[in-house]
Structures are given as C-alpha cells and as structure tokens.
Design a protein around this motif. Structure first.
Motif, PDB file in Angstrom:
ATOM      1  N   ALA A  52      39.325  25.254  75.352  1.00  0.00           N
ATOM      2  CA  ALA A  52      37.844  25.119  74.811  1.00  0.00           C
ATOM      3  C   ALA A  52      36.735  25.803  75.753  1.00  0.00           C
ATOM      4  CB  ALA A  52      37.713  23.358  75.146  1.00  0.00           C
ATOM      5  N   GLU A  53      37.173  25.663  77.109  1.00  0.00           N
ATOM      6  CA  GLU A  53      36.218  26.532  78.010  1.00  0.00           C
ATOM      7  C   GLU A  53      36.210  28.192  77.795  1.00  0.00           C
ATOM      8  OE1 GLU A  53      36.342  27.295  82.710  1.00  0.00           O
ATOM      9  OE2 GLU A  53      36.047  25.158  82.264  1.00  0.00           O
ATOM     10  N   LEU A  54      37.579  28.513  77.507  1.00  0.00           N
ATOM     11  CA  LEU A  54      37.573  30.099  77.069  1.00  0.00           C
ATOM     12  C   LEU A  54      36.909  30.333  75.708  1.00  0.00           C
ATOM     13  CD1 LEU A  54      40.931  32.012  77.388  1.00  0.00           C
ATOM     14  CD2 LEU A  54      39.771  32.047  75.116  1.00  0.00           C
ATOM     15  N   PHE A  55      37.026  29.321  74.626  1.00  0.00           N
ATOM     16  CA  PHE A  55      36.308  29.585  73.699  1.00  0.00           C
ATOM     17  C   PHE A  55      34.992  29.502  73.767  1.00  0.00           C
ATOM     18  CE2 PHE A  55      34.162  27.238  70.150  1.00  0.00           C
ATOM     19  CZ  PHE A  55      34.388  28.023  69.126  1.00  0.00           C
ATOM     20  N   VAL A 119      42.355  23.020  68.741  1.00  0.00           N
ATOM     21  CA  VAL A 119      42.538  22.790  70.231  1.00  0.00           C
ATOM     22  C   VAL A 119      41.344  22.297  70.790  1.00  0.00           C
ATOM     23  CG1 VAL A 119      44.510  24.198  70.384  1.00  0.00           C
ATOM     24  CG2 VAL A 119      42.331  25.262  70.798  1.00  0.00           C
ATOM     25  N   ILE A 120      40.038  22.623  70.549  1.00  0.00           N
ATOM     26  CA  ILE A 120      38.966  22.422  71.218  1.00  0.00           C
ATOM     27  C   ILE A 120      38.645  20.802  70.872  1.00  0.00           C
ATOM     28  CG2 ILE A 120      37.905  24.736  70.978  1.00  0.00           C
ATOM     29  CD1 ILE A 120      36.070  23.821  68.856  1.00  0.00           C
ATOM     30  N   MET A 121      39.276  20.155  70.162  1.00  0.00           N
ATOM     31  CA  MET A 121      39.147  18.683  70.046  1.00  0.00           C
ATOM     32  C   MET A 121      40.169  18.161  70.573  1.00  0.00           C
ATOM     33  SD  MET A 121      41.183  18.031  67.284  1.00  0.00           S
ATOM     34  CE  MET A 121      40.689  16.319  66.909  1.00  0.00           C
ATOM     35  N   GLY A 122      41.039  18.773  71.269  1.00  0.00           N
ATOM     36  CA  GLY A 122      42.053  17.956  71.990  1.00  0.00           C
ATOM     37  C   GLY A 122      43.326  17.704  71.205  1.00  0.00           C
ATOM     38  N   ALA A 123      43.473  18.321  70.022  1.00  0.00           N
ATOM     39  CA  ALA A 123      44.729  18.296  69.244  1.00  0.00           C
ATOM     40  C   ALA A 123      45.716  19.310  69.774  1.00  0.00           C
ATOM     41  CB  ALA A 123      44.645  18.448  67.925  1.00  0.00           C
ATOM     42  N   LEU A 208      30.254  21.753  71.498  1.00  0.00           N
ATOM     43  CA  LEU A 208      31.826  21.737  71.520  1.00  0.00           C
ATOM     44  C   LEU A 208      31.959  20.041  71.378  1.00  0.00           C
ATOM     45  CD1 LEU A 208      33.262  23.817  74.403  1.00  0.00           C
ATOM     46  CD2 LEU A 208      33.647  24.023  71.908  1.00  0.00           C
ATOM     47  N   PRO A 209      33.115  19.634  70.869  1.00  0.00           N
ATOM     48  CA  PRO A 209      33.404  18.326  70.613  1.00  0.00           C
ATOM     49  C   PRO A 209      33.498  17.526  72.145  1.00  0.00           C
ATOM     50  CG  PRO A 209      34.940  19.286  69.086  1.00  0.00           C
ATOM     51  CD  PRO A 209      34.047  20.440  69.888  1.00  0.00           C
ATOM     52  N   ALA A 210      33.155  16.347  72.158  1.00  0.00           N
ATOM     53  CA  ALA A 210      32.991  15.631  73.427  1.00  0.00           C
ATOM     54  C   ALA A 210      34.305  15.202  73.926  1.00  0.00           C
ATOM     55  CB  ALA A 210      31.844  14.552  73.597  1.00  0.00           C
ATOM     56  N   VAL A 211      35.252  15.894  74.227  1.00  0.00           N
ATOM     57  CA  VAL A 211      36.794  15.603  74.481  1.00  0.00           C
ATOM     58  C   VAL A 211      37.053  16.099  75.743  1.00  0.00           C
ATOM     59  CG1 VAL A 211      39.165  15.699  73.785  1.00  0.00           C
ATOM     60  CG2 VAL A 211      37.162  15.408  72.048  1.00  0.00           C
ATOM     61  N   ALA A 212      37.372  15.363  76.779  1.00  0.00           N
ATOM     62  CA  ALA A 212      38.041  15.623  78.305  1.00  0.00           C
ATOM     63  C   ALA A 212      39.562  16.330  78.119  1.00  0.00           C
ATOM     64  CB  ALA A 212      38.093  14.534  79.258  1.00  0.00           C
ATOM     65  N   ILE A 213      39.497  17.484  78.469  1.00  0.00           N
ATOM     66  CA  ILE A 213      40.809  18.255  78.307  1.00  0.00           C
ATOM     67  C   ILE A 213      41.182  18.754  79.509  1.00  0.00           C
ATOM     68  CG2 ILE A 213      41.909  20.316  77.195  1.00  0.00           C
ATOM     69  CD1 ILE A 213      39.950  20.135  74.897  1.00  0.00           C
ATOM     70  N   ALA A 214      42.389  18.426  80.314  1.00  0.00           N
ATOM     71  CA  ALA A 214      42.713  18.706  81.506  1.00  0.00           C
ATOM     72  C   ALA A 214      43.554  20.088  81.597  1.00  0.00           C
ATOM     73  CB  ALA A 214      43.447  17.778  82.199  1.00  0.00           C
ATOM     74  N   PRO A 215      43.492  20.862  82.405  1.00  0.00           N
ATOM     75  CA  PRO A 215      44.451  22.160  82.488  1.00  0.00           C
ATOM     76  C   PRO A 215      45.681  21.845  81.788  1.00  0.00           C
ATOM     77  CG  PRO A 215      43.211  22.099  84.266  1.00  0.00           C
ATOM     78  CD  PRO A 215      43.037  20.697  83.692  1.00  0.00           C
ATOM     79  N   ASP A 216      46.509  20.896  82.262  1.00  0.00           N
ATOM     80  CA  ASP A 216      47.828  20.742  81.881  1.00  0.00           C
ATOM     81  C   ASP A 216      48.265  19.746  80.804  1.00  0.00           C
ATOM     82  OD1 ASP A 216      49.112  22.357  84.124  1.00  0.00           O
ATOM     83  OD2 ASP A 216      48.268  20.708  85.377  1.00  0.00           O
ATOM     84  N   ASP A 217      47.066  19.463  79.821  1.00  0.00           N
ATOM     85  CA  ASP A 217      47.338  18.794  78.744  1.00  0.00           C
ATOM     86  C   ASP A 217      47.968  19.633  77.695  1.00  0.00           C
ATOM     87  OD1 ASP A 217      45.980  16.431  79.613  1.00  0.00           O
ATOM     88  OD2 ASP A 217      44.151  16.807  78.561  1.00  0.00           O
ATOM     89  N   ASP A 218      48.731  19.043  76.927  1.00  0.00           N
ATOM     90  CA  ASP A 218      49.372  20.189  75.836  1.00  0.00           C
ATOM     91  C   ASP A 218      48.423  20.590  74.870  1.00  0.00           C
ATOM     92  OD1 ASP A 218      51.621  19.329  76.947  1.00  0.00           O
ATOM     93  OD2 ASP A 218      51.999  17.521  75.469  1.00  0.00           O
ATOM     94  N   SER A 237      50.867  24.191  77.475  1.00  0.00           N
ATOM     95  CA  SER A 237      49.746  23.522  77.937  1.00  0.00           C
ATOM     96  C   SER A 237      48.618  24.608  77.973  1.00  0.00           C
ATOM     97  CB  SER A 237      49.735  23.293  79.523  1.00  0.00           C
ATOM     98  OG  SER A 237      50.011  24.009  80.270  1.00  0.00           O
ATOM     99  N   HIS A 238      47.318  23.950  77.928  1.00  0.00           N
ATOM    100  CA  HIS A 238      46.266  24.742  78.223  1.00  0.00           C
ATOM    101  C   HIS A 238      46.471  25.922  79.440  1.00  0.00           C
ATOM    102  CE1 HIS A 238      43.424  22.940  75.106  1.00  0.00           C
ATOM    103  NE2 HIS A 238      44.264  21.887  74.957  1.00  0.00           N
ATOM    104  N   ARG A 239      46.791  25.300  80.315  1.00  0.00           N
ATOM    105  CA  ARG A 239      46.901  26.225  81.686  1.00  0.00           C
ATOM    106  C   ARG A 239      48.022  27.319  81.338  1.00  0.00           C
ATOM    107  NH1 ARG A 239      46.256  25.104  87.189  1.00  0.00           N
ATOM    108  NH2 ARG A 239      46.693  22.901  86.819  1.00  0.00           N
TER     109      ARG A 239
END
Length: 592
Positions: A52-55, A119-123, A208-218, A237-239
């Motif tokens: 999401a940050e890259l986007f 992916v930007i909404m956490g799916a 962006l959707p207000a979703v907390a996404i950690a680097p190691d989330d799938d 993962s995002h990382r």
C-alpha cells in the motif's frame, strides 16, 4: 557508460567493498536488522513497508502513462483511482484483511488494478495461472479458499462447471464481457464497477482504505508451476515483495562502482526518476508469474515506468511494439532474448531504443551474452536466478558484472545469503567451487506453502530455503546454475548436467532453442538425447551438432540422438521447458 571502461581497469573494487560503500547508515540501500518470524534477519531500512505504501508512492507520477495495452493508455492517476475504487467495492462485498481474492486473467490493464485493489485493503491476492484448465483452476480456487475471484471471459468459461466445488467463492467479477453474463447472483461485470480504462481517470479521488498492514502480513499466494504433483501456494508477505525494490536497483549501482564510475546521489536519482526520460518496459511474460508480478509490474510502478503489456509473447508483435513505443527494456526467459537477437541479426527492425535486456527463469548460455553485445551495443545485459519461493530474482548481475561472468546468474544482495550444500545430507556446506544444492536465506524468502505443512517442513529448514537447484559459488559469491536436481541424469555412473550440454548446443550459430533429456538405457541406466529448434535458415545436421558438442564436452555427455523441433520448444507459463513432453519423442534404447 560502464561497458566502455577498459577490461584492465575492471573491477575497480570487490563486491564486498561495493556493498559497504552503498549500504551505510542514511544511504538509499541502508541495512538493518529486524525479527522476522522469530529470527533476527538483515533487512533493507528504506524500502516501502508494505505494498500500500509502495502504491501510494507512485502517486507522484500522476499524469505520466503507466499501462499501455493495444488502444488502452492508462495514467498513474487513473490507475490509482481505479485500484482504490475496486478496493472499496471489495470491502463493500464483505471482504476484509486476510481474505483471499483470486485473480485469473490474461495480461490486461485490469490485472494490475485487481492486484493492487486487493492488497491495499489487506486481502491476500491469489494470481492463478491463466493457462490452467478448469480442473486446475478449481484446485487453485478451492485450495486457497478464495472468497472473491476477478477473471476475464475466457477464464470464466473454464471455471463455470467447477463452481460447486468452490464453496468459499461468493463473488466473481468479469472483465470485458462481450455479452450477457450467466444468470448467477455471484457473477457481476467488473466493467460496471470501474468503467472502461479510458474513463478510470473520472472515478472519484479517494484515500487509501484505512487498514493497518504490517510488513510481514501475507500479501499473495503464488502457486508454483506444478510440473510434478499438485502446485504449491507460496505465501509471500508484503516485505518479501517490497524487498525486490532494493534488490533489483542495487546491482546497477554495484556495476558502476566496480567499473570505476561515480554513483548518483540519492537526491540525483530521485530527481532523475521524476524529470528524466521515462523508462519503457515491454512486459512480455504472464503477470501471474513471479517474474511478471514482482520483477516487472511492482518495479515498474515504483520507478514510474510506462509498462507496455503483451497478451502473450510473439517476436513479431514485440518488435513492432519496441519500435512504436520506443521500448527501453524487456526480458523474461532467455528465449525472448534469443529471438530478439535473431531478429537483430536478420536486419530490417529498429531495436535501437533497447538499453536493457534481462533474463532469468531458466539459465542462459554464455553465447547469448556475446550475441547481445554484438547486436545491441547500447543494451546493458542482465541475468538473475530466483524462484516463486524467493519472489523472483534472488541473485542478479548487470553490465560488466554480468558480461564478465557470463556463465553466472549473478550474486545475492547483502541482506541475503546463499550456500551450496551436499544434496544427499542437506547439512554439509561445500567449499567454494564445489557443485551441490543451492540453499537460500533472507527477507525475500516466503514463509511456507499454503495448507501444506509437510511440504513446508521439507523445503523451509531452520530459516533456509532448500531450492532443489544445483549450482556452485565462486570466491566472490557469483552463483553458477548447473541444473535442476531432477534434470541431472546419470549415464553409467557419470553425472551429466543437462544445462551444460544445452549450452554447448547453443554455441552453434544455427541453434535457437535446445533441451537435453534422459532416455532409459538397459545397461547404462540413462543416456542423453536432445531436441533442437534451428534459427530461420539454419541447416546444421544432427551429426554435425553431435560433432560440435564433442569438441567441447566429454564423449559421454554428447547426445546419442538429436531430434529437430519445428518451432520454439514447449514451455509452461514460467518459461520452463516441458521436458516430460520431449521425452515422449524418444524410444528407450533397445526398445521397439
């Protein structure tokens, strides 16, 4: 340019010295340590923390063109609006963080929108192989437990008979339907949600959707090619995916330093990305493959490139697009580079805009490097090695670093590690120059396989990935790929690495494509045989090819039989030759 530096001056410094120069505190490639799944791991400090940050970072390219497909031309701003609009629809459908959203379509502008919109909404996005049959797609949908699928019309037709076997699937969006959709409440038009690509810029500007996404989330489940048994879903993962931003950029800077040239400052590099000529990438590999997704789409978005999409690789269409769009870089499997070299040698095509030709997915012959240099004097060659489990390239080299080691696939980045281990015991680390199984470790390596605990335990061992590839490392860390473990054959007790023989076949100027397989033999166990595709006008005979290989390799490695194939050899979507199909051409020695 780096390739003009005299050979006597190269390298100006070692890889270790170049790494130290580039990765210090405050630098673009700064390295730190973080805990990932309970292990202290070297990481890049200054990459996006999630997709999401890259986007969101790509918003700075606003009016610049991002996606080109036939008559469709989509700007960065229009792409952003469409992706966020789709994310909002997925949330309205009840999808949330961790839900799987399958993506099954050919290379269309809707593909990147569907990927980032999820992916930007956490799916967790699940790109499924667009070449798979209905039963194979049923497996992917059911195995991943996809709640939503975004497909094109052709893929919809394949999955329709299998929907009853996918109980988790609640909604299917269809891109570009040509007529009425099936009377099923689960199926809806994606066009009705987004509109046509030329109208995406008219969609509302939303955050962006207000979703907390950690680097190691799938972030994604990337299915392996499945040449044997059922495909396995590698959980990225995002990382894992964001690491490619630094890993892909670093080799170019290393190449400059080792050629004795100055490296642009971080400020100059950022300014060049915004004000310099736009990079134009021809994306000629499937987006569902890790190379297409991470190596080209993700990196292209981060760099502000214009990405020209091809439905499938066709050299004539590619040449036309290179000329029309002034493409600066392309690549994929070595076959793509071989065909472009052949077209350049034939003449009549203006490929002068190409300044980068990179390839991976299958080991390349050193002859390819020589032919690129001869036919594309402006192009910087590059090669890499990686797997689905490493989110594409894990080792890489470009420019003089590659042409000076044409037999290698490059070196791994300084946040990663490679070892060569005894393939029998899986623990003994072999010395420099020894051939064995490649093991890999680092923040690009995925955490395991979806729903496959036994396969995960076999492949991911104490933080290391057991790759199944055979290779060797030199004293400086360059990796040479010798073969896949399963492709090695044993003739009368002597190991034959098929890749070595394939490289010898490629040395002949008439050969455009080649593969070596084993044929059963009643006393020797196996013997090497080969299938070859000649370049247009090639006239070499099987006997002449066997003689040519015999001049380069030991007699026991020379193919005992060579068959000619009328077109490029059959491959799967990941660019790997379908050797099981080629083996069917040969009758076992002593057989009827």
């Amino acid at each position: 340019m780096a390739r003009d530096v005299s050979q006597a001056d190269w390298p100006a410094m070692s890889l270790a010295e170049a790494f130290a120069r580039l990765t210090g505190p405050g630098s673009r490639f700064e390295i730190g340590e973080e805990e990932i799944r309970g292990r202290r791991t070297r990481v890049w400090r200054r990459i996006p923390r999630n997709l999401a940050e890259l986007f969101e970072g790509s918003r700075r390219f606003g009016p610049r063109e991002f996606l080109v497909y036939e008559d469709d031309r989509v700007t960065y701003e229009a792409f952003r609006r469409a992706s966020i609009h789709l994310a909002e629809r997925l949330i309205a459908d009840g999808a949330g963080k961790g839900d799987r959203v399958a993506l099954i379509m050919r290379n269309l502008p809707e593909w990147p929108v569907a990927f980032y919109g999820s992916v930007i909404m956490g799916a967790i996005n699940v790109p499924l192989n667009g070449w798979w049959t209905g039963p194979e797609l049923e497996f992917g949908l059911a195995d991943s437990g996809a709640r939503i699928a975004i497909v094109d019309e052709e893929r919809l037709a394949r999955i329709l008979p299998h929907l009853d076997a996918c109980p988790a699937l609640e909604r299917i969006y269809v891109a570009r339907p040509s007529g009425p959709l099936p009377d099923d409440p689960r199926i809806a038009s994606l066009d009705a949600v987004l509109g046509a690509p030329e109208r995406w810029g008219d969609l509302p500007d939303a955050p962006l959707p207000a979703v907390a996404i950690a680097p190691d989330d799938d972030a994604a489940i990337l299915y392996t090619s499945g040449t044997t048994g059922k495909p396995k879903g590698a959980i990225a993962s995002h990382r894992n995916i964001c690491c490619t931003v630094a890993a892909a950029a670093l080799p170019g800077m290393v190449n400059l330093l080792r050629c004795g040239q100055p490296v642009p400052s971080d400020e100059a590099a950022a300014a060049m990305a915004m004000t310099g000529p736009q990079r134009v990438n021809l994306l000629a590999v499937p987006l569902f493959h890790a190379t297409g997704l991470t190596g080209q789409l993700v990196l292209g978005l981060n760099a502000g490139a214009r990405v020209v999409l091809m439905r499938r690789w066709d050299v004539d269409q590619a040449v036309a697009l290179i000329e029309a769009e002034q493409v600066t870089a392309t690549g994929g499997v070595p076959t793509i580079a071989w065909q472009l070299v052949e077209r350049a040698e034939r003449g009549g095509a203006d490929l002068s805009s190409l300044t980068g030709l990179t390839f991976g997915g299958a080991p390349a012959s050193p002859e390819l490097v020589r032919r690129i240099a001869a036919n594309f004097p402006r192009a910087v060659p590059g090669s890499g090695w990686g797997m689905t489990e490493t989110c594409a390239a894990f080792a890489m080299a470009v420019g003089r670093d590659y042409s000076g080691h044409p037999e290698s696939a490059g070196y791994c980045s300084p946040v990663c590690d490679l070892q060569i281990r005894d393939p029998e015991d899986g623990t003994t680390v072999l010395p420099v120059g020894a051939t064995g199984e490649i093991w890999a470790r680092g923040p690009q390596v995925v955490r395991g396989y979806w729903n496959r605990p036994e396969a995960t335990a076999e492949t991911f061992v104490d933080g290391w990935l057991r790759t199944g590839d055979i290779g060797r490392l030199d004293a400086e860390g360059y990796l040479a790929i010798v073969d896949r473990a399963k492709d090695m054959l044993i003739r009368g007790g002597e190991n034959i690495y098929c890749l070595e023989v394939e490289h010898a076949l490629h040395e002949h100027p008439d050969v455009l494509d080649a593969a070596v397989v084993g044929r059963p033999h009643p006393t020797l166990g196996e013997e090497p045989v080969a299938v070859v595709h000649l370049r247009p006008g090639g006239r070499v005979s099987a006997a002449e090819l066997r003689e040519a290989v015999g001049h380069r390799l030991a007699a026991f490695k020379v193919p005992v039989e060579i068959r000619f194939w009328p077109e490029l050899l059959p491959r799967n979507a990941n660019g790997k030759v379908l050797k099981a199909e080629l083996r069917k051409l040969f009758v076992p020695a002593g057989g009827a």
